[in-house]
Scaffold this motif. Sequence first.
Motif, short mmCIF file in Angstrom:
data_model
loop_
_atom_site.label_atom_id
_atom_site.label_comp_id
_atom_site.label_asym_id
_atom_site.label_seq_id
_atom_site.Cartn_x
_atom_site.Cartn_y
_atom_site.Cartn_z
N ASN A 88 67.89 45.76 23.71
CA ASN A 88 67.58 46.05 25.11
C ASN A 88 67.81 47.52 25.42
OD1 ASN A 88 67.21 43.24 26.27
ND2 ASN A 88 69.24 43.03 25.40
N SER A 89 66.84 48.11 26.11
CA SER A 89 67.03 49.43 26.70
C SER A 89 66.91 49.28 28.20
CB SER A 89 65.98 50.41 26.19
OG SER A 89 66.04 51.62 26.94
N TYR A 90 67.94 49.74 28.91
CA TYR A 90 67.93 49.71 30.37
C TYR A 90 67.68 51.12 30.86
CZ TYR A 90 70.29 45.28 29.43
OH TYR A 90 70.62 44.03 28.96
N GLY A 91 66.44 51.37 31.31
CA GLY A 91 66.06 52.71 31.72
C GLY A 91 64.68 53.04 31.19
N SER A 92 64.31 54.30 31.22
CA SER A 92 62.95 54.70 30.86
C SER A 92 62.73 54.81 29.36
CB SER A 92 62.61 56.05 31.52
OG SER A 92 63.52 57.05 31.08
N ALA A 93 63.78 54.86 28.56
CA ALA A 93 63.63 54.95 27.11
C ALA A 93 63.19 53.60 26.54
CB ALA A 93 64.93 55.39 26.46
N ALA A 94 62.57 53.64 25.37
CA ALA A 94 62.06 52.41 24.75
C ALA A 94 63.19 51.58 24.16
CB ALA A 94 61.06 52.77 23.66
N GLY A 95 62.92 50.27 24.05
CA GLY A 95 63.83 49.43 23.30
C GLY A 95 63.87 49.87 21.85
N ILE A 96 62.70 50.03 21.23
CA ILE A 96 62.58 50.58 19.88
C ILE A 96 61.52 51.67 19.91
CG2 ILE A 96 61.99 50.14 17.47
CD1 ILE A 96 62.92 47.30 17.79
N GLN A 97 61.89 52.87 19.48
CA GLN A 97 60.97 54.01 19.39
C GLN A 97 60.83 54.37 17.91
OE1 GLN A 97 59.81 56.40 22.16
NE2 GLN A 97 58.46 57.04 20.50
N VAL A 98 59.57 54.42 17.43
CA VAL A 98 59.31 54.76 16.04
C VAL A 98 58.50 56.04 16.00
CG1 VAL A 98 58.31 54.00 13.85
CG2 VAL A 98 59.30 52.31 15.41
N GLY A 99 59.05 57.09 15.39
CA GLY A 99 58.34 58.35 15.31
C GLY A 99 59.30 59.52 15.36
N SER A 100 58.81 60.69 14.97
CA SER A 100 59.63 61.88 14.91
C SER A 100 58.85 63.08 15.42
CB SER A 100 60.09 62.14 13.47
OG SER A 100 60.72 63.39 13.34
#
Length: 741
Positions: free
Chosen positions: A309-321
């Motif tokens: 869980n992400s609470y806020g504007s960030a992703a639960g899972i972010q893939v990339g650099s």
Amino acid sequence: MRILLATAVAIAPLLVASQAAADVVINTSRTTPIRTSTATGTGPDNIEITTNGLVSLTTGTAVRIDSSHNVSLTGTGAINMTNSDSGSTGILVDPGLTTNIRIDGTIAINDSITDYPDTDSDGDIDGPWATGSDRYGIRLAAGGDTTGNVIVGQSGAVTVDGNNSYAISVEGNLIGKLENFGLVRVFGDNSVAIRTLGTVTGPINLLGTVNARGANTIGVSIGGDVTGRLTLQGAIDSSGYRYTTRGTDEFIGKLEPDDLLQGGPAVLIGASVSGGVVVDRPPTDADTANADEDGDGIADANETTATINSYGSAAGIQVGSTAGSITLGVAGTGDNAYGFINRGSVTGQGVYDGITASAVVFGGNAGQTVTIDGGVRNEGTIAALAYDANATGVRFGEGSTTAQFYNGGTLTAGVSSDVAAVGTSLQIDVGANLPSVNNNGNILASTGGGVADVYGIRDLSGTLTSITNTGSIQAVATANADGDAITSQRVAIDVSANTTGVTVLQNGIASTPTSADPDSDGDGVTNSNEPVMIGDVRFGSGSDTLDVRNGYLQGDISFGAGADVLSISGGGLVRGALSDTDGDLSIDVSNGTLETHQTTTLNVSSLNVGADGELIVTIDPAANNSSGGLNVAGAATLATGAGLGVRFNSLLDGPARFDLINAGTLNAGAIDMDSFQENSPYLYVIEGGIDAANNTVYEDVRQRTTDEAGLISVEASMYDAFYSSLSRDADMRAAFLAQLG
């Protein structure tokens, strides 16, 4: 004497070996640091901090691994650095060593905050998440390879307070595995609970709890390549919020900026993972003699279902650099032959007004790529929820590439909004590449408030060419509390950016009926397996095909340009307004029903209605007796037994004739004339016919008389007044026009 000497000589090496193998055990409290290189006081050894053992400091490093020896915390053994200075570290590993770290006790690196105060007495706590900085629970320093394993056991805990701080930080290469079965937590801004920067040659298994709180703070950050599999199978969450549940409007009104900080992703994967990423759950216990039935190298008894869980504007899972391109290799074979698999739960929740929400994001970094071998597979739950802001379930951003997206679980985007916003379950951005989507689960985009637009599948890249639906795809909206008109766009599939052609196939899965799950329409597909699509379908300028072989589709369908095909078979039902910009649309209703809702004539290239097919068009008498019939440039073929009918958007003022089909060539068998009335409103008497000379199929319509309606005298005397009143009550008018027969 010689025997005693011999005995003494024989025993001496055994004593030396025994001493060398023994660990230095700490089972009392000490306030000085310890190193493995001088653990015995005169030489190196393993260190075990066991029950009643405590290393308690307020500055520096508590335990330093500076020789190839192991460190473990067992029982109630602990490293406790309370009110510690910035830079304090629980366990520091020098580079280039061989060591195993096992934490079944506790490492706590704390700041000076003991309780968060309510300084302004407004009912919510105040102040920063942490004071001080650069604290570490376990730190593997850069500069060389560390060979061995780092494991936090089920009873273990590593907690750190501090800004720019880390509970576990792997900064050099780790040749071994990194595992968490316990608790890893960090409080503080710009911090990370579990971080890797170097390459991990082995698996990373995170089955415990990971908790991160603070501005830009991340739960798990994979910044170095992983040659094994990354398994996420615990509870991982991140947020900058003080409160992660919304609360009442009164409570929200009291919140201050320090309560509403934006955290980082729960999981950030910024490097390649050769063995794929699996958000997992325990396997079904089909063999009590097999302790690892899914063959993932983890005892099934230790496995739980992942909740990220992400609470806020960030992703639960972010893939990339932002720094380089990455690849996720496949996790295995069969159902594991995908680079990213979710069998757990991944959510992104904005929680508060105006905060966007994202559950899973691939790519989106300009100039960098994310390649997911085999595709992305969802068997669990992925959801994004926002208030007065955009919500996106899964987004393939710029630079991301994969062969397919398979959904066998639930994918949801939900928006509660009284302002303009967009909720999208699956989005493919410009610059991404995803050619195929296969849905055998549920894709839902919904909004409450009636203002936000919602999309089930939205392709902005133009690369999506194949969509198969054997489950449910829905885009729905509900009105606000005042019941105002809904203005939301509700789009099940938007592939309007495509210029080469898209095939959308909807089909049922053959299944055996039961008393609990019958096959009501006798098509070989039980009720629970009937596919559903609710929402508009928008094609682009290529040659597109919509092939409905089973189930139900309700929504307006825009075919755009190109040589397009609409095919309905297997008892499928399609309801909605059709449009086609160039008239190059071939319609084939071999077995099923097409109920068109447009009220102006539609130009098409050909038409076929089979013996088990039905064509129903919509008429709007209030618009100059406008008919949504079909103008067929080529041949219109109506097989013997084909059914026809009409629907009305408004009331008929008097008898009228409406053309349903005008064709270049009309090939008509013995049409089922009874179907004209059966598929039309009971308010009217319908008689169909064929004008062979003009290649036209028409319907004559008039109002049903009181005698034909079987009304008694009192009812008959009120009939005209009642019919007239329907023009003033839209809901009642719609209800009576919907009564067929």
